[in-house]
Write a protein that holds these residues in place. Sequence first.
Motif, PDB file in Angstrom:
ATOM      1  N   GLU A   7       0.820  -1.125  -0.170  1.00  0.00           N
ATOM      2  CA  GLU A   7       0.061   0.106   0.017  1.00  0.00           C
ATOM      3  C   GLU A   7       1.030   1.194  -0.050  1.00  0.00           C
ATOM      4  OE1 GLU A   7      -3.943   2.156   2.177  1.00  0.00           O
ATOM      5  OE2 GLU A   7      -2.890   0.173   2.970  1.00  0.00           O
ATOM      6  N   LEU A   8       0.513   2.254  -0.720  1.00  0.00           N
ATOM      7  CA  LEU A   8       1.192   3.372  -0.986  1.00  0.00           C
ATOM      8  C   LEU A   8       1.099   4.389   0.111  1.00  0.00           C
ATOM      9  CD1 LEU A   8       3.553   4.690  -2.573  1.00  0.00           C
ATOM     10  CD2 LEU A   8       1.907   5.558  -4.150  1.00  0.00           C
ATOM     11  N   ALA A   9       1.849   4.835   0.970  1.00  0.00           N
ATOM     12  CA  ALA A   9       1.528   5.735   1.986  1.00  0.00           C
ATOM     13  C   ALA A   9       2.383   6.905   1.712  1.00  0.00           C
ATOM     14  CB  ALA A   9       1.742   5.288   3.371  1.00  0.00           C
ATOM     15  N   PRO A  10       2.200   8.172   2.396  1.00  0.00           N
ATOM     16  CA  PRO A  10       2.698   9.336   2.038  1.00  0.00           C
ATOM     17  C   PRO A  10       4.327   9.326   2.243  1.00  0.00           C
ATOM     18  CG  PRO A  10       0.837  10.039   3.055  1.00  0.00           C
ATOM     19  CD  PRO A  10       0.709   8.532   3.128  1.00  0.00           C
ATOM     20  N   HIS A  11       4.856   8.576   3.395  1.00  0.00           N
ATOM     21  CA  HIS A  11       5.924   8.282   3.578  1.00  0.00           C
ATOM     22  C   HIS A  11       6.845   7.254   2.734  1.00  0.00           C
ATOM     23  CE1 HIS A  11       4.383   5.007   6.001  1.00  0.00           C
ATOM     24  NE2 HIS A  11       5.499   4.409   5.841  1.00  0.00           N
ATOM     25  N   THR A  12       5.954   6.293   2.184  1.00  0.00           N
ATOM     26  CA  THR A  12       6.694   5.534   1.221  1.00  0.00           C
ATOM     27  C   THR A  12       7.076   6.170   0.192  1.00  0.00           C
ATOM     28  OG1 THR A  12       5.140   3.731   2.196  1.00  0.00           O
ATOM     29  CG2 THR A  12       6.351   3.440   0.181  1.00  0.00           C
ATOM     30  N   PHE A  13       6.067   7.070  -0.364  1.00  0.00           N
ATOM     31  CA  PHE A  13       6.134   7.608  -1.664  1.00  0.00           C
ATOM     32  C   PHE A  13       7.347   8.673  -1.754  1.00  0.00           C
ATOM     33  CE2 PHE A  13       5.586  11.203  -4.615  1.00  0.00           C
ATOM     34  CZ  PHE A  13       5.518  10.250  -5.915  1.00  0.00           C
ATOM     35  N   LEU A  14       7.542   9.304  -0.542  1.00  0.00           N
ATOM     36  CA  LEU A  14       9.066   9.867  -0.450  1.00  0.00           C
ATOM     37  C   LEU A  14      10.192   9.265  -0.605  1.00  0.00           C
ATOM     38  CD1 LEU A  14       7.999  12.119   2.789  1.00  0.00           C
ATOM     39  CD2 LEU A  14       8.339  12.806   0.311  1.00  0.00           C
ATOM     40  N   LEU A  15      10.238   7.888  -0.207  1.00  0.00           N
ATOM     41  CA  LEU A  15      11.307   6.926  -0.476  1.00  0.00           C
ATOM     42  C   LEU A  15      11.296   6.621  -2.070  1.00  0.00           C
ATOM     43  CD1 LEU A  15      10.782   4.605   2.634  1.00  0.00           C
ATOM     44  CD2 LEU A  15      12.360   6.343   2.327  1.00  0.00           C
ATOM     45  N   LEU A  16      10.225   6.439  -2.562  1.00  0.00           N
ATOM     46  CA  LEU A  16      10.229   6.146  -3.965  1.00  0.00           C
ATOM     47  C   LEU A  16      10.583   7.052  -4.949  1.00  0.00           C
ATOM     48  CD1 LEU A  16       6.999   3.903  -4.177  1.00  0.00           C
ATOM     49  CD2 LEU A  16       9.295   3.067  -4.237  1.00  0.00           C
ATOM     50  N   GLN A  17      10.451   8.298  -4.521  1.00  0.00           N
ATOM     51  CA  GLN A  17      10.726   9.505  -5.273  1.00  0.00           C
ATOM     52  C   GLN A  17      12.197   9.445  -5.717  1.00  0.00           C
ATOM     53  OE1 GLN A  17       9.076  12.712  -2.718  1.00  0.00           O
ATOM     54  NE2 GLN A  17       8.177  13.203  -4.411  1.00  0.00           N
ATOM     55  N   GLN A  18      13.078   8.987  -4.820  1.00  0.00           N
ATOM     56  CA  GLN A  18      14.557   9.073  -5.255  1.00  0.00           C
ATOM     57  C   GLN A  18      14.694   7.928  -6.442  1.00  0.00           C
ATOM     58  OE1 GLN A  18      16.378   7.530  -1.795  1.00  0.00           O
ATOM     59  NE2 GLN A  18      15.653   9.262  -0.518  1.00  0.00           N
ATOM     60  N   LEU A  19      13.615   7.179  -6.666  1.00  0.00           N
ATOM     61  CA  LEU A  19      13.906   6.283  -7.798  1.00  0.00           C
ATOM     62  C   LEU A  19      13.265   6.560  -9.219  1.00  0.00           C
ATOM     63  CD1 LEU A  19      12.908   3.153  -5.816  1.00  0.00           C
ATOM     64  CD2 LEU A  19      15.184   3.751  -6.351  1.00  0.00           C
ATOM     65  N   LEU A  20      12.239   7.493  -8.766  1.00  0.00           N
ATOM     66  CA  LEU A  20      11.345   7.943 -10.010  1.00  0.00           C
ATOM     67  C   LEU A  20      11.859   9.405 -10.775  1.00  0.00           C
ATOM     68  CD1 LEU A  20       7.792   7.213  -8.395  1.00  0.00           C
ATOM     69  CD2 LEU A  20       9.393   5.747  -9.921  1.00  0.00           C
ATOM     70  N   PRO A  21      11.811   9.421 -12.041  1.00  0.00           N
ATOM     71  CA  PRO A  21      11.973  10.735 -12.641  1.00  0.00           C
ATOM     72  C   PRO A  21      11.117  11.822 -12.279  1.00  0.00           C
ATOM     73  CG  PRO A  21      12.207   9.050 -14.198  1.00  0.00           C
ATOM     74  CD  PRO A  21      11.656   8.498 -12.896  1.00  0.00           C
ATOM     75  N   VAL A  22      11.473  13.156 -12.125  1.00  0.00           N
ATOM     76  CA  VAL A  22      10.688  14.200 -11.863  1.00  0.00           C
ATOM     77  C   VAL A  22       9.296  14.193 -12.616  1.00  0.00           C
ATOM     78  CG1 VAL A  22      10.227  16.759 -11.619  1.00  0.00           C
ATOM     79  CG2 VAL A  22      12.405  15.474 -10.758  1.00  0.00           C
ATOM     80  N   HIS A  23       9.354  14.028 -13.684  1.00  0.00           N
ATOM     81  CA  HIS A  23       8.025  14.153 -14.477  1.00  0.00           C
ATOM     82  C   HIS A  23       7.041  12.907 -14.323  1.00  0.00           C
ATOM     83  CE1 HIS A  23      11.231  11.929 -16.910  1.00  0.00           C
ATOM     84  NE2 HIS A  23      10.422  11.221 -17.479  1.00  0.00           N
ATOM     85  N   VAL A  24       7.524  11.608 -13.663  1.00  0.00           N
ATOM     86  CA  VAL A  24       6.769  10.650 -13.392  1.00  0.00           C
ATOM     87  C   VAL A  24       6.194  10.784 -12.040  1.00  0.00           C
ATOM     88  CG1 VAL A  24       6.728   8.133 -12.978  1.00  0.00           C
ATOM     89  CG2 VAL A  24       8.059   9.104 -15.158  1.00  0.00           C
ATOM     90  N   GLN A  25       7.058  11.413 -11.244  1.00  0.00           N
ATOM     91  CA  GLN A  25       6.614  11.819  -9.767  1.00  0.00           C
ATOM     92  C   GLN A  25       5.409  12.533  -9.793  1.00  0.00           C
ATOM     93  OE1 GLN A  25       9.620  13.368  -7.429  1.00  0.00           O
ATOM     94  NE2 GLN A  25      11.332  12.057  -8.167  1.00  0.00           N
TER      95      GLN A  25
END
Length: 102
Positions: A7-25
């Motif tokens: 499940e995607l939670a706000p704190h998890t998305f912050l961790l995933l942001q490092q892996l995702l390009p800005v436009h996908v984020q």
Amino acid sequence: MIIYEDELAPHTFLLLQQLLPVHVQRHIVDVLESNSTSHFYCKVEHHAPNVNVFLIEHNPGESYTTCHCYAYDQIGEDYLYNNMAVEHVKAVAEFISRLNLL
């Protein structure tokens, strides 16, 4: 390799942001913010250089489940996006299985 699946939670998305390009984020954030009553589940797969992001939006109050799919490589800035109702995903999977393509 599966990088994340839960499940995607706000704190998890912050961790995933490092892996995702800005436009996908940005696109994912737009989806996450589009409906505050939805629950989101995410799976990120990495098959160098390709990355697939599957974001499932489930909204029991409004009775729908939607699949948001992103695909990109780590070479350029382009990405593919597709949005399908879960019923359509099931129909496509059933069709492929009857063709013995899996």
